[in-house]
Design an enzyme around this catalytic site. Sequence first.
Site, PDB file in Angstrom:
ATOM      1  CG  ASN A 286      22.602  -9.084  40.942  1.00  0.00           C
ATOM      2  OD1 ASN A 286      22.213 -10.106  41.247  1.00  0.00           O
ATOM      3  ND2 ASN A 286      22.248  -7.885  40.804  1.00  0.00           N
TER       4      ASN A 286
ATOM      5  CB  SER B  72      24.578  -0.457  29.327  1.00  0.00           C
ATOM      6  OG  SER B  72      25.055  -1.748  29.542  1.00  0.00           O
TER       7      SER B  72
ATOM      8  CG  ASP C 141      25.357 -14.560  31.586  1.00  0.00           C
ATOM      9  OD1 ASP C 141      24.706 -13.633  32.077  1.00  0.00           O
ATOM     10  OD2 ASP C 141      25.936 -15.000  32.291  1.00  0.00           O
TER      11      ASP C 141
ATOM     12  N   GLY D 225      26.721   7.032  43.530  1.00  0.00           N
ATOM     13  CA  GLY D 225      26.685   5.709  43.081  1.00  0.00           C
ATOM     14  C   GLY D 225      28.186   5.040  42.771  1.00  0.00           C
TER      15      GLY D 225
ATOM     16  CG  LEU E 160      21.460   9.122  49.230  1.00  0.00           C
ATOM     17  CD1 LEU E 160      21.585   9.538  50.700  1.00  0.00           C
ATOM     18  CD2 LEU E 160      22.917   8.928  48.505  1.00  0.00           C
TER      19      LEU E 160
ATOM     20  CE1 TYR F 224      20.608  -0.708  33.436  1.00  0.00           C
ATOM     21  CE2 TYR F 224      21.855  -2.507  32.342  1.00  0.00           C
ATOM     22  CZ  TYR F 224      21.650  -1.093  32.892  1.00  0.00           C
ATOM     23  OH  TYR F 224      22.962  -0.361  32.980  1.00  0.00           O
TER      24      TYR F 224
ATOM     25  CE  LYS G 280      21.420   2.458  31.671  1.00  0.00           C
ATOM     26  NZ  LYS G 280      21.497   3.660  32.393  1.00  0.00           N
TER      27      LYS G 280
ATOM     28  CG  PHE H 244      26.405   8.590  36.458  1.00  0.00           C
ATOM     29  CD1 PHE H 244      27.189   7.387  35.700  1.00  0.00           C
ATOM     30  CD2 PHE H 244      27.260   9.704  36.672  1.00  0.00           C
ATOM     31  CE1 PHE H 244      28.596   7.603  35.211  1.00  0.00           C
ATOM     32  CE2 PHE H 244      28.575   9.901  36.429  1.00  0.00           C
ATOM     33  CZ  PHE H 244      29.158   8.921  35.446  1.00  0.00           C
TER      34      PHE H 244
ATOM     35  CE1 TYR I 290      29.609   4.923  30.589  1.00  0.00           C
ATOM     36  CE2 TYR I 290      28.400   4.158  32.437  1.00  0.00           C
ATOM     37  CZ  TYR I 290      28.781   5.408  31.887  1.00  0.00           C
ATOM     38  OH  TYR I 290      28.389   6.453  32.542  1.00  0.00           O
TER      39      TYR I 290
HETATM   40  P1  NAD Z   1      24.780   2.753  40.925  1.00  0.00           P
HETATM   41  O1  NAD Z   1      23.330   2.030  41.349  1.00  0.00           O
HETATM   42  O2  NAD Z   1      26.029   2.594  41.927  1.00  0.00           O
HETATM   43  O3  NAD Z   1      24.671   4.242  40.872  1.00  0.00           O
HETATM   44  C1  NAD Z   1      23.238   4.927  40.223  1.00  0.00           C
HETATM   45  C2  NAD Z   1      22.810   5.821  41.251  1.00  0.00           C
HETATM   46  O4  NAD Z   1      21.784   6.475  40.919  1.00  0.00           O
HETATM   47  C3  NAD Z   1      22.586   5.384  42.652  1.00  0.00           C
HETATM   48  O5  NAD Z   1      23.469   6.084  43.504  1.00  0.00           O
HETATM   49  C4  NAD Z   1      21.053   5.627  43.041  1.00  0.00           C
HETATM   50  O6  NAD Z   1      20.978   5.805  44.294  1.00  0.00           O
HETATM   51  C5  NAD Z   1      20.646   6.676  41.917  1.00  0.00           C
HETATM   52  N1  NAD Z   1      19.221   6.411  41.542  1.00  0.00           N
HETATM   53  C6  NAD Z   1      18.635   5.863  40.941  1.00  0.00           C
HETATM   54  N2  NAD Z   1      17.397   6.248  40.497  1.00  0.00           N
HETATM   55  C7  NAD Z   1      17.387   7.519  40.809  1.00  0.00           C
HETATM   56  C8  NAD Z   1      16.402   8.560  40.738  1.00  0.00           C
HETATM   57  N3  NAD Z   1      15.223   8.133  40.159  1.00  0.00           N
HETATM   58  N4  NAD Z   1      16.567   9.649  41.311  1.00  0.00           N
HETATM   59  C9  NAD Z   1      17.724  10.027  41.924  1.00  0.00           C
HETATM   60  N5  NAD Z   1      18.854   8.921  41.932  1.00  0.00           N
HETATM   61  C10 NAD Z   1      18.579   7.723  41.395  1.00  0.00           C
HETATM   62  O7  NAD Z   1      25.216   2.319  39.623  1.00  0.00           O
HETATM   63  P2  NAD Z   1      26.714   2.381  38.834  1.00  0.00           P
HETATM   64  O8  NAD Z   1      27.136   0.922  38.674  1.00  0.00           O
HETATM   65  O9  NAD Z   1      27.289   3.581  39.340  1.00  0.00           O
HETATM   66  O10 NAD Z   1      25.627   2.700  37.254  1.00  0.00           O
HETATM   67  C11 NAD Z   1      25.691   4.227  36.833  1.00  0.00           C
HETATM   68  C12 NAD Z   1      24.834   4.260  35.695  1.00  0.00           C
HETATM   69  O11 NAD Z   1      25.826   3.469  34.485  1.00  0.00           O
HETATM   70  C13 NAD Z   1      23.541   3.610  35.477  1.00  0.00           C
HETATM   71  O12 NAD Z   1      22.731   4.472  34.723  1.00  0.00           O
HETATM   72  C14 NAD Z   1      23.842   2.234  35.065  1.00  0.00           C
HETATM   73  O13 NAD Z   1      22.805   1.779  34.291  1.00  0.00           O
HETATM   74  C15 NAD Z   1      24.873   2.504  34.044  1.00  0.00           C
HETATM   75  N6  NAD Z   1      25.867   1.428  33.676  1.00  0.00           N
HETATM   76  C16 NAD Z   1      26.305   0.494  34.562  1.00  0.00           C
HETATM   77  C17 NAD Z   1      27.229  -0.401  34.254  1.00  0.00           C
HETATM   78  C18 NAD Z   1      27.853  -1.386  35.481  1.00  0.00           C
HETATM   79  O14 NAD Z   1      28.400  -2.533  35.354  1.00  0.00           O
HETATM   80  N7  NAD Z   1      27.988  -0.643  36.753  1.00  0.00           N
HETATM   81  C19 NAD Z   1      27.395  -0.814  32.825  1.00  0.00           C
HETATM   82  C20 NAD Z   1      26.870  -0.151  32.194  1.00  0.00           C
HETATM   83  C21 NAD Z   1      26.123   0.989  32.367  1.00  0.00           C
HETATM   84  N1  UFG Z   2      29.709 -14.765  36.491  1.00  0.00           N
HETATM   85  C1  UFG Z   2      29.813 -15.836  37.059  1.00  0.00           C
HETATM   86  N2  UFG Z   2      29.506 -15.934  38.336  1.00  0.00           N
HETATM   87  C2  UFG Z   2      28.844 -14.848  38.962  1.00  0.00           C
HETATM   88  C3  UFG Z   2      28.571 -13.342  38.472  1.00  0.00           C
HETATM   89  C4  UFG Z   2      29.026 -13.638  36.988  1.00  0.00           C
HETATM   90  O1  UFG Z   2      30.115 -16.851  36.443  1.00  0.00           O
HETATM   91  O2  UFG Z   2      28.605 -15.032  40.321  1.00  0.00           O
HETATM   92  C5  UFG Z   2      30.097 -14.687  35.004  1.00  0.00           C
HETATM   93  C6  UFG Z   2      28.731 -14.152  34.029  1.00  0.00           C
HETATM   94  O3  UFG Z   2      28.078 -15.210  33.597  1.00  0.00           O
HETATM   95  C7  UFG Z   2      29.701 -13.369  32.941  1.00  0.00           C
HETATM   96  C8  UFG Z   2      30.739 -12.720  33.654  1.00  0.00           C
HETATM   97  O4  UFG Z   2      30.954 -13.453  34.961  1.00  0.00           O
HETATM   98  O5  UFG Z   2      30.184 -14.408  31.899  1.00  0.00           O
HETATM   99  C9  UFG Z   2      30.762 -11.310  33.834  1.00  0.00           C
HETATM  100  O6  UFG Z   2      29.129 -11.033  34.469  1.00  0.00           O
HETATM  101  P1  UFG Z   2      28.522 -10.034  35.364  1.00  0.00           P
HETATM  102  O7  UFG Z   2      27.382 -10.147  35.798  1.00  0.00           O
HETATM  103  O8  UFG Z   2      29.749  -9.356  36.326  1.00  0.00           O
HETATM  104  O9  UFG Z   2      28.521  -8.808  34.261  1.00  0.00           O
HETATM  105  P2  UFG Z   2      27.715  -9.117  32.851  1.00  0.00           P
HETATM  106  O10 UFG Z   2      28.574  -8.903  31.577  1.00  0.00           O
HETATM  107  O11 UFG Z   2      26.626 -10.215  32.605  1.00  0.00           O
HETATM  108  O12 UFG Z   2      26.882  -7.496  32.881  1.00  0.00           O
HETATM  109  C10 UFG Z   2      27.267  -6.529  33.474  1.00  0.00           C
HETATM  110  C11 UFG Z   2      26.252  -5.515  33.979  1.00  0.00           C
HETATM  111  C12 UFG Z   2      25.026  -5.202  32.824  1.00  0.00           C
HETATM  112  C13 UFG Z   2      25.863  -4.520  31.592  1.00  0.00           C
HETATM  113  C14 UFG Z   2      26.885  -5.460  31.244  1.00  0.00           C
HETATM  114  C15 UFG Z   2      27.802  -4.667  30.134  1.00  0.00           C
HETATM  115  O13 UFG Z   2      25.364  -6.296  34.959  1.00  0.00           O
HETATM  116  O14 UFG Z   2      23.944  -4.363  33.351  1.00  0.00           O
HETATM  117  O15 UFG Z   2      27.785  -5.647  32.055  1.00  0.00           O
HETATM  118  O16 UFG Z   2      28.002  -3.265  30.575  1.00  0.00           O
HETATM  119  F1  UFG Z   2      24.889  -4.235  30.662  1.00  0.00           F
END
Ligand code: NAD
Ligand code: UFG
Length: 335
Positions: free
Chosen positions: A197, A124, A294, A10, A33, A148, A152, A80, A176
Amino acid sequence: MNVLITGGAGYIGSHTSLEFLQAGYNVTVIDNLCNSKQESLIRVQEICGKDITFYQNDLLDSAALDKIFKQNSFDAVIHFAGLKAVGESVEKPLLYYNNNLTGTLNLLECMQRHNVKKIVFSSSATVYGNPLKVPITEELSTQPTNPYGRTKLMIEDILKDLYISDPDWDIALLRYFNPIGAHHSGKIGEDPNGIPNNLLPYIAQVAVGKLPHLNIFGNDYPTIDGTGVRDYIHVVDLAKGHLKALEKLLTSPGVVTYNLGTGKGYSVIEIIEAFQQASGIEIPYKFTHRRAGDAAEIYADPTLANTDLKWTAQKDVLTMCKDTWNWQSHNPQGY
Ligand code: NAD
Ligand code: UFG
């Protein structure tokens, strides 16, 4: 040292796999995947010239997991794998609870059976919910506002209970903030399925012409320009935080919790301006209503990670936007 990285194909996992390989660790990845492509790992290997052992398996398949643990001798796990879309988790809570909780329980049972007791978990900032104050310190109350986020927090609690039952475990809970950006090579980056998103992937797709304009969710928040403020952190800085967290676990600290953020907040408008500067492309946008759930302003107090882990996020917002654009412009269709 042998590290198992679940979800390593990921977005954050691929960047972290690269950092671990470059630091000399042997890396094994398990990923089903469901939200990624194996190409990310092929490119990680190309960048550093080192091999990853890859298993395409689901954490819900505990027999497969057990086999992998029998075939390998892991020293630690970076976990992850999980589903992460907030909106989808509201629509499909059972899918999220099953995948994230059952997957983690299977992993932990397997680790326990094979006496692997060091784990770094991807938590998160979402666990803080709508924060009572900013900057957010680790002691602030946790009150996630969606399924979600609750997965966590539940996993954090499961890990803390596990430690109470057996103090041989060492556990890092990494909360994070908003990871963005990509490796400077432009070979790996964020490749979301369908319409993004999150803000940066959305802006990047507007910039390459895949989407017509950005909708800004609300311009009436009590922030500098009325748009939402977040703590954006470069994914490579975040990946390096995992190396530091694992080094910490090698000192047997028990359970440790860290915010991984920069400590600085940027509004949506400020991010658009930085992206325009980084790419030279104008991003058309329209203001629309607030997105449900939000918060106005979320940013970390990262002092604990700075002092305890000797880790500080280095890269500024302009670099984050440049690296996002470098990845997106060279890979307009993703992997
Ligand atoms: P991502 O979706 O790119 O990576 C997650 C990976 O896990 C994917 O490759 C997916 O195929 C794999 N996966 C999901 N369920 C699985 C399962 N049951 N078995 C095996 N593989 C599985 O997401 P990311 O952005 O790289 O996030 C990684 C981690 O960090 C996640 O746990 C996510 O919740 C956490 N996180 C992400 C963000 C963010 O904004 N990206 C913020 C805070 C926390
Ligand atoms: N936003 C827009 N337009 C868009 C997307 C986002 O205006 O199309 C705004 C949101 O309202 C927010 C900011 O941009 O003010 C950031 O939004 P994101 O969706 O990029 O991120 P979030 O802070 O809402 O949430 C993300 C992840 C969550 C995670 C969190 C903290 O989606 O899973 O960061 O790590 F928990």
